[in-house]
Design a protein around this motif. Structure first.
Motif, short mmCIF file in Angstrom:
data_model
loop_
_atom_site.label_atom_id
_atom_site.label_comp_id
_atom_site.label_asym_id
_atom_site.label_seq_id
_atom_site.Cartn_x
_atom_site.Cartn_y
_atom_site.Cartn_z
N PHE A 1 35.99 -4.81 -10.74
CA PHE A 1 35.18 -3.59 -10.73
C PHE A 1 33.72 -3.94 -10.46
CE2 PHE A 1 32.27 -0.62 -12.59
CZ PHE A 1 32.82 0.63 -12.42
N ILE A 2 33.19 -4.92 -11.19
CA ILE A 2 31.80 -5.33 -11.01
C ILE A 2 31.56 -5.83 -9.59
CG2 ILE A 2 30.03 -6.96 -11.77
CD1 ILE A 2 31.30 -6.78 -14.58
N ALA A 3 32.51 -6.62 -9.07
CA ALA A 3 32.36 -7.16 -7.72
C ALA A 3 32.30 -6.04 -6.68
CB ALA A 3 33.52 -8.10 -7.40
N VAL A 4 33.22 -5.09 -6.76
CA VAL A 4 33.23 -3.98 -5.80
C VAL A 4 31.99 -3.11 -5.97
CG1 VAL A 4 34.45 -1.90 -5.05
CG2 VAL A 4 35.75 -3.97 -5.62
N ALA B 1 27.50 -17.92 8.49
CA ALA B 1 26.30 -18.75 8.56
C ALA B 1 25.13 -18.08 7.82
CB ALA B 1 25.92 -19.02 10.01
N MET B 2 24.98 -16.78 7.98
CA MET B 2 23.89 -16.06 7.32
C MET B 2 24.12 -15.97 5.81
SD MET B 2 23.29 -13.08 10.18
CE MET B 2 21.90 -12.31 9.38
N LEU B 3 25.36 -15.71 5.41
CA LEU B 3 25.65 -15.61 3.98
C LEU B 3 25.54 -16.96 3.29
CD1 LEU B 3 28.60 -13.05 3.93
CD2 LEU B 3 26.21 -12.66 3.32
N ASP B 4 25.82 -18.02 4.01
CA ASP B 4 25.69 -19.36 3.42
C ASP B 4 24.25 -19.68 3.05
OD1 ASP B 4 28.37 -19.91 3.42
OD2 ASP B 4 28.34 -21.07 5.29
N LEU B 5 23.29 -18.97 3.67
CA LEU B 5 21.89 -19.18 3.32
C LEU B 5 21.60 -18.70 1.90
CD1 LEU B 5 20.20 -18.04 6.66
CD2 LEU B 5 20.57 -20.39 5.87
N VAL B 6 22.42 -17.79 1.41
CA VAL B 6 22.30 -17.29 0.02
C VAL B 6 23.65 -17.45 -0.67
CG1 VAL B 6 20.37 -15.71 0.41
CG2 VAL B 6 22.70 -14.94 0.88
N LYS B 7 24.26 -18.59 -0.47
CA LYS B 7 25.63 -18.82 -0.94
C LYS B 7 25.79 -18.57 -2.43
CE LYS B 7 29.39 -22.17 -0.63
NZ LYS B 7 29.80 -23.50 -0.11
N HIS B 8 24.83 -19.04 -3.21
CA HIS B 8 24.93 -18.87 -4.66
C HIS B 8 25.02 -17.39 -5.04
CE1 HIS B 8 24.33 -19.42 -8.94
NE2 HIS B 8 23.29 -18.61 -8.90
N GLU B 9 24.23 -16.56 -4.36
CA GLU B 9 24.24 -15.13 -4.67
C GLU B 9 25.57 -14.48 -4.27
OE1 GLU B 9 21.97 -13.38 -6.43
OE2 GLU B 9 21.11 -15.36 -6.77
N THR B 10 26.17 -14.94 -3.18
CA THR B 10 27.44 -14.35 -2.76
C THR B 10 28.56 -14.69 -3.72
OG1 THR B 10 28.13 -16.23 -1.37
CG2 THR B 10 26.77 -14.53 -0.33
N GLN B 11 28.35 -15.69 -4.57
CA GLN B 11 29.38 -16.09 -5.53
C GLN B 11 29.07 -15.62 -6.95
OE1 GLN B 11 29.33 -20.32 -4.69
NE2 GLN B 11 31.00 -20.12 -3.21
N ARG B 12 27.96 -14.92 -7.11
CA ARG B 12 27.67 -14.29 -8.40
C ARG B 12 28.32 -12.91 -8.41
NH1 ARG B 12 23.11 -12.75 -10.99
NH2 ARG B 12 21.93 -12.38 -9.09
N ILE B 13 29.23 -12.69 -9.31
CA ILE B 13 30.01 -11.45 -9.30
C ILE B 13 29.12 -10.22 -9.36
CG2 ILE B 13 31.82 -10.14 -10.50
CD1 ILE B 13 32.82 -12.86 -11.61
N GLU B 14 28.04 -10.27 -10.13
CA GLU B 14 27.21 -9.09 -10.35
C GLU B 14 26.07 -8.95 -9.36
OE1 GLU B 14 25.36 -12.44 -12.72
OE2 GLU B 14 27.37 -11.76 -12.14
#
Length: 216
Positions: free
Chosen positions: A80-83, A26-39
């Motif tokens: 690599f970038i994601a981690v 629920a908290m991550l969904d508030l910034v969902k776009h950022e959680t799906q940006r690899i960098e």
């Protein structure tokens, strides 16, 4: 359902209470776009065993898989970038060790599922190296490591400069936190206004992502 509490003593001594998966999402969904940006970079200053970080890693690796699963070399570069975009601090050593292991095992399960016998042990070692560097046994209040002789927490920024080379710069965490607390200048801007540019305490020459541990 996993318990939110390891022991009453740890709650009393350290305020340790784990966040449930439902609340994490629920908290991550508030910034969902950022959680799906690899960098996009994420820092959890009381990461525990990684409930937040593993979900961010899950979301990022889903994007990497969707875009790059047909090419192992591309998948490795973007994994690599994601981690390398995930950072954590925890005051308890067993937590930070469990967090490193948990994130590695999750990454490795996805990597192995996709590429099976073609997986590179050298790349697995680089992921372990990143997790040791980015997930720190420290105190987010004192901004220092937890050890006999505490040192300022240092975080490394890992930036891709072309298809395979990585530029590493080390920053003192206390300076970044101090800026965030006292300055009106943002760290980043999409509008072109003046921003705060932190100064690294050390810079490393660009190297292939499989060689970053060699210049540590």
């Amino acid at each position: 359902m996993a318990s939110q509490v390891v022991s009453k003593k740890r709650v009393a001594d350290h305020g340790e209470v784990y966040t449930r998966e439902r609340e994490v999402n629920a908290m991550l969904d508030l910034v969902k776009h950022e959680t799906q940006r690899i960098e996009s970079r994420f820092l959890e200053p009381a990461c525990g065993t990684g409930n937040f970080l593993i979900e961010v890693l899950n979301r990022k690796l889903q994007v990497v898989e969707t875009r790059y699963k047909r090419s192992q070399s591309d998948y490795e570069r973007y994994a690599f970038i994601a981690v390398s975009s995930l950072y954590g601090i925890d005051i308890l050593q067993d937590n930070i060790e469990a967090c490193r292991q948990r994130l590695f095992e999750y990454f490795d399960a996805q990597y192995t599922r996709l590429f099976k016998g073609k997986c590179k042990e050298a790349f697995r070692e680089i992921v372990r190296f990143l997790l040791r560097k980015n997930l720190i046994h420290g105190d987010a209040l004192s901004l220092q490591t937890v050890e006999k002789n505490p040192r300022p927490i240092i975080f490394s920024e890992w930036s891709a400069i072309n298809t395979s080379k990585i530029k590493r710069r080390d920053f003192v965490y206390a300076e970044l936190v101090s800026h965030a607390s006292l300055s009106e200048l943002p760290l980043f801007s999409d509008l072109g206004e003046e921003v705060f540019v932190p100064r690294p305490v050390k810079e490393y020459p660009p190297v292939h992502y499989l060689r970053i541990a060699d210049v540590d």
